[in-house]
Design an enzyme around this catalytic site. Structure first.
Site, PDB file in Angstrom:
ATOM      1  N   HIS A 120       0.821  -1.215   0.000  1.00 27.49           N
ATOM      2  CA  HIS A 120       0.000   0.000   0.000  1.00 27.49           C
ATOM      3  C   HIS A 120       0.856   1.267   0.000  1.00 27.49           C
ATOM      4  CE1 HIS A 120      -3.223  -2.743   0.710  1.00 27.49           C
ATOM      5  NE2 HIS A 120      -2.761  -3.095   1.899  1.00 27.49           N
TER       6      HIS A 120
ATOM      7  N   HIS B 150      -7.159  -4.531  -1.134  1.00 25.84           N
ATOM      8  CA  HIS B 150      -6.517  -5.810  -1.430  1.00 25.84           C
ATOM      9  C   HIS B 150      -7.190  -6.483  -2.616  1.00 25.84           C
ATOM     10  CE1 HIS B 150      -6.212  -5.084   2.968  1.00 25.84           C
ATOM     11  NE2 HIS B 150      -4.946  -5.346   2.733  1.00 25.84           N
TER      12      HIS B 150
END
Length: 354
Positions: A54, A216
């Site tokens: 991320h 995700h």
């Protein structure tokens, strides 16, 4: 799979080493793995973390006026309790440690274990869980709403309050208040590729998007046909602005009793006239030019609905590896929040002021 990597098992280790080599003010603990900076004062140490993939969240936000440390897990995998425990001990000050947690089941369980371990070491510790994604109530990785882009905004604002000297209790109240005033919604145009899997994490047809995707690649509200950015942003704003009147139960650490309390939290409604901090966030593979095109539609849509865009942030801040897509985060900001937002910050991936 085409990736700028050596061995899959060394991806996170080598990438955080590269970050620290590029930014010598950051220090790396290799075992267990965490990234931190030396304290420039005795302020509360803000610590966050989560699965890698991320970036620049979270290690890219370690710096003056933001985080003191971050614990990177393996790609899309929570860091372990011992990482956060040792990290908390390493950066603890006389004012204690505050852990900021994205609401994913693994993150919450492991961070809460670390809170208890730090408490048993007589370290003042607190935690706040962030759950700003309004797309779905529960998903593959969560009980409740996912923690996504608002994490960046909360780390910035709470980091500024820590820098000026607010105590642990004040920072917990501020972070929870900001969470209750934040909402995010994401869209995927194409899937990301996790190094360990060697293939895309989900499949989209050429004419499909995932509306309400997680960071995700978790499913959102629906698969739908692609459309122009004006129509897409209008639908995203509808989800963000009309998601009203919901509450949820959050766990808070009771330092006096050394136990967890459950409290009911009411998410604040947005009404015309509110001032907003707006983030249009790339998921990793969306060109900056397209993000600005999307921001144009977000700005016009909010202004037409009677809101004031007081501050903005456009770019890649909470990504999903090489996912093509973007998210919009809205934070209802009062004068104090805007003042803290404008305060200087000096982190690798966020810098302004003196």
């Amino acid at each position: 799979m085409k990736k700028l990597i050596n061995k899959v098992e060394d991806v996170v280790k080598e990438q955080v080493e590269g970050l620290c080599l590029a930014h010598p003010e950051l220090m790396l603990s290799e075992d267990p793995c965490f990234v931190y900076r030396k304290a420039d004062n005795d302020s509360v140490a803000l610590v966050s973390g989560g699965g890698s993939g991320h970036e620049p969240m979270h290690a890219g936000f370690i710096g003056e006026g933001m985080l003191r440390a971050a614990c990177p897990g393996q790609v899309f995998t929570s860091p372990t309790p011992d990482q956060m425990f040792e990290c908390g001990k390493a950066v603890n000050t006389v004012k204690g440690v505050l852990l900021l947690i994205k609401n994913y089941t693994g993150d919450v369980l492991n961070f809460e274990t670390a809170v208890e371990l730090l408490h048993f070491e007589d370290i003042p510790v607190g935690s706040v869980t962030i759950d700003d994604d309004v797309a779905v109530k529960d998903s593959l990785y969560t009980a409740g709403r996912r923690g996504v882009g608002a994490t960046v905004l909360i780390e910035k604002i709470v980091g500024a309050a820590a820098q000026r000297g607010d105590d642990l209790g004040q920072l917990e109240v501020l972070a929870r208040d900001l969470n209750n005033k934040s909402r995010s919604f994401g869209v995927a145009l194409d899937a990301c590729m996790v190094p360990a899997a060697g293939k895309t994490s989900f499949d989209l047809a050429d004419d499909e998007i995932e509306f309400g995707v997680g960071i995700h690649g978790e499913p959102g509200i629906e698969r739908r046909k692609t459309c122009d950015v004006q129509s897409l942003v209008a639908d995203m704003l509808k989800e963000l602005l009309e998601n009203t009147g919901y509450s949820r139960t959050l766990r808070t650490w009771n330092r006096k009793e050394g136990s967890w309390d459950e409290v009911e939290a009411q998410v604040e409604d947005f009404t015309a006239g509110d001032e907003l901090i707006v983030m249009v966030n790339g998921m990793g593979a969306t060109p900056a030019s397209e993000l600005y095109g999307a921001y144009r539609e977000v700005y016009k849509g909010l202004e037409a609905a009677g809101f004031k865009v007081a501050r903005n942030l456009i770019g890649n801040y909470c990504t999903a590896l090489n996912m093509e897509g973007f998210s919009v985060t809205l934070l209802k900001a009062d004068e104090e929040a805007l003042k803290l937002w404008d305060a200087p910050v000096n982190a690798p991936s966020l810098r302004w002021g003196k």
